[in-house]
Structures are given as C-alpha cells and as structure tokens.
Enzyme design. Structure first.
Site, PDB file in Angstrom:
ATOM      1  N   GLU A 146       0.839  -1.198   0.000  1.00 39.40           N
ATOM      2  CA  GLU A 146       0.000   0.000   0.000  1.00 39.40           C
ATOM      3  C   GLU A 146       0.871   1.244   0.000  1.00 39.40           C
ATOM      4  O   GLU A 146       1.930   1.268   0.636  1.00 39.40           O
ATOM      5  CB  GLU A 146      -0.909  -0.014   1.231  1.00 39.40           C
TER       6      GLU A 146
ATOM      7  N   THR B  64       1.602  10.399   5.124  1.00 37.22           N
ATOM      8  CA  THR B  64       2.009   9.430   4.108  1.00 37.22           C
ATOM      9  C   THR B  64       2.516   8.162   4.790  1.00 37.22           C
ATOM     10  O   THR B  64       3.034   8.201   5.905  1.00 37.22           O
ATOM     11  CB  THR B  64       3.116   9.986   3.197  1.00 37.22           C
TER      12      THR B  64
ATOM     13  N   ARG C 122       5.626   3.321   8.596  1.00 40.57           N
ATOM     14  CA  ARG C 122       6.616   4.171   7.929  1.00 40.57           C
ATOM     15  C   ARG C 122       6.008   5.555   7.672  1.00 40.57           C
ATOM     16  O   ARG C 122       6.047   6.080   6.568  1.00 40.57           O
ATOM     17  CB  ARG C 122       7.065   3.532   6.618  1.00 40.57           C
TER      18      ARG C 122
ATOM     19  N   ARG D 164      10.301   5.924  19.672  1.00 39.52           N
ATOM     20  CA  ARG D 164       9.520   4.822  19.111  1.00 39.52           C
ATOM     21  C   ARG D 164      10.410   3.623  18.781  1.00 39.52           C
ATOM     22  O   ARG D 164      10.038   2.479  19.013  1.00 39.52           O
ATOM     23  CB  ARG D 164       8.794   5.322  17.860  1.00 39.52           C
TER      24      ARG D 164
ATOM     25  N   GLU E  42      -2.921  10.491   3.003  1.00 41.96           N
ATOM     26  CA  GLU E  42      -4.103  10.745   3.818  1.00 41.96           C
ATOM     27  C   GLU E  42      -4.068  12.206   4.264  1.00 41.96           C
ATOM     28  O   GLU E  42      -3.034  12.690   4.742  1.00 41.96           O
ATOM     29  CB  GLU E  42      -4.156   9.820   5.036  1.00 41.96           C
TER      30      GLU E  42
ATOM     31  N   ASP F  97       0.227   5.356   0.585  1.00 41.62           N
ATOM     32  CA  ASP F  97      -0.846   6.202   1.116  1.00 41.62           C
ATOM     33  C   ASP F  97      -0.563   7.691   1.077  1.00 41.62           C
ATOM     34  O   ASP F  97       0.495   8.136   1.526  1.00 41.62           O
ATOM     35  CB  ASP F  97      -1.088   5.886   2.604  1.00 41.62           C
TER      36      ASP F  97
END
Length: 291
Positions: free
Chosen positions: A101, A119, A129, A276, A105, A103
């Site tokens: 995918e 993204t 990512r 993270r 958004e 993206d």
C-alpha cells in the site's frame, strides 16, 4: 432541507470549476463507486467526482484496473472550513493478508489551522513508515495535484509537481519493496475523530456536515495488469514504456525542492523517532533522502 441545498451548491461550484480544465481520463470509465449509499457522485459526464461524509456514513471509490508500477496523478480540493476529525484518503493498495500500500491521507483541521498530509508505505502487510507534512497553501480553496510515482527503483510522493517524500528500493539490505503485487487506486472520505486531529482531541462537528471532497483530472501513466496477471509493460507495445516514469529518478532541481519541503514543512519522520524505535531505526532509514 438546508443540507441538501448546501450539497447542490457545492456540486454546482465543482462543475463550474472543472469545466475549465482538460481531462486526461474519465471517472465513469476508470472508477467504480464502492460505498456511501449515494454520497459519492460522478458529475459532468465523468469529468469530476465528489465524496461526501455525514454522521451516518462516508463514501469511497476504486479504480477498475490494477497497476504494477505507474505515475498516478489526481487533482483534489479538500474539505473546507472546520474539517476536524475527517480523513480524505488517496492511495494504492493490493489485497490479501500481506498487502502492499502507498498512502496519501489528508487529516482534517479546525478552521484556519493547516491540513496535515500523512504518508505511509506498506510492504507485505507491514507499515509503520509514517511521514507527515503541512502544506504551503490552503488545499481547500482550489484544486491541487497529488501524485505517486511508483517504479522499480523508488516511490515518490509529490504535491503540485514538488516531491515531498522518497521511499527507495532497499531490497539489497533486506527491506521488502512493493514490486510484485498489482494495486488498485482507492479514495475515501471518512470519520476518524478518534485519532485524525490532534491525536483525537478534536472531534468532528457534525453541524458542519455534509463534508465534501472534490476530484478531477485523474491520470495514470502505468502498467495495467489484466485478470490473468499479465502486465501491459511486459510487451513492447507503445503503451508499455511510453514515459520516463519507469526509470525516473529525481534530478538536481527536484532534489532541491525535496530538501525545501522537508526542512520547512515536515512535522514527523519515523526515521528520527528515537522514542519509538528504542532498539534502532528500521534499516531503510539509512536511505533517508538528503536531509
């Protein structure tokens, strides 16, 4: 009654804007409306499409064809005013448990605040990512061009011809790259007020609905895949290698524009999020572009 009048007025505005442009493709020929119970509409003999969201439902569409590599371009005018809680998505995706995918958004905002462009790239069912940006213009005032260049070397996200993100093919160091699964084009307008605006702190104001996103000037220079799995780029036909996109990389001018966007408008990069990724960044981060 008031809401229906608003929708009619917005439709007329879209039609008056879209009639001034030349169209490369046609929404009636290239896309199917897949959900929304009448909230998605193809207008102006296929030259324009709108998605609508209210408290009951959003809406969406998908391409009739699947593609394996291409340069996919769409012009969008995003939801104006207080669009907090809404997400307008424009993306490529395959199917199955290990899908790929790519993206775009667009996360709604309170009136006057900037839109967030979110993204992401999924390979074999794995994403995480994310990169996010603000735009250097108001994307609700006019149509702007959003494109995904996807070739065997890289994926490039661009806005009005300016690259904002590059995801390189890093298979040489063990990072999967989306190069085997054909993908369709999708778009949807939906409610995500549990996370979309300030992490879910700002909820959708349904008194502002219906929310409308508008589309025009779709274009795909791409390898079309048939139902038997063959690709139009597998032959020497005139459509197979008709553009430079299959081997295209950024020239020096595009690289400078990429640096400008990332230095001035980038607001999140997973490749710099040390909280993270305590155990170390994903291996593809060594290919982080230029900045």
């Amino acid at each position: 009654m008031v809401k229906s009048k608003i929708v009619i007025m917005l439709v007329m505005l879209v039609l008056s804007t879209s009639s001034m442009a030349a169209f490369a493709n046609n929404f009636q020929q290239d896309f199917d409306i897949t959900w929304g119970d009448g909230r998605a509409k193809i207008l102006d003999n296929g030259n324009c499409l709108i998605l609508s969201l209210d408290k009951t439902s959003g809406s969406g569409f998908q391409s009739k064809h699947s593609y394996l590599f291409g340069e996919i371009t769409m012009q969008l005018k995003l939801v104006p005013g207080n669009s907090a809680g809404t997400v307008t998505a424009f993306y490529l995706s395959s199917s199955g448990a290990t899908w790929d995918e790519i993206d775009f958004e667009f996360l709604g905002n309170l009136s006057g605040d900037p839109y967030t462009v979110h993204t992401n790239v999924f390979t074999q069912g794995k994403g995480n990512r994310e990169e996010q940006f603000h735009l250097w213009f108001d994307p609700t005032k006019a149509f702007h061009t959003y494109s995904i260049l996807w070739n065997p070397r890289q994926i490039v996200f661009s806005v009005d011809g300016i690259p904002i993100r590059v995801f390189q093919n890093a298979e040489s160091i063990g990072v999967p790259f989306p190069n085997k699964q054909p993908m369709k084009i999708y778009s949807s307008l939906w409610n995500a007020d549990d996370w979309a605006t300030r992490g879910g702190l700002v909820k959708t104001d349904w008194t502002k609905s219906p929310f409308i996103a508008s589309y025009m000037n779709f274009n795909a220079q791409a390898c079309v895949c048939s139902s038997d799995g063959t690709s139009s780029c597998a032959s020497n036909s005139p459509t197979s290698l008709s553009g430079d996109w299959l081997k295209q990389e950024l020239d020096s001018n595009k690289k400078q524009k990429l640096i400008w966007v990332r230095q001035n408008y980038m607001i999140y990069d997973y490749c710099t999020d040390s909280k993270r990724f305590v155990q170390g960044f994903p291996p593809e981060c060594k290919y982080a572009p230029l900045v």
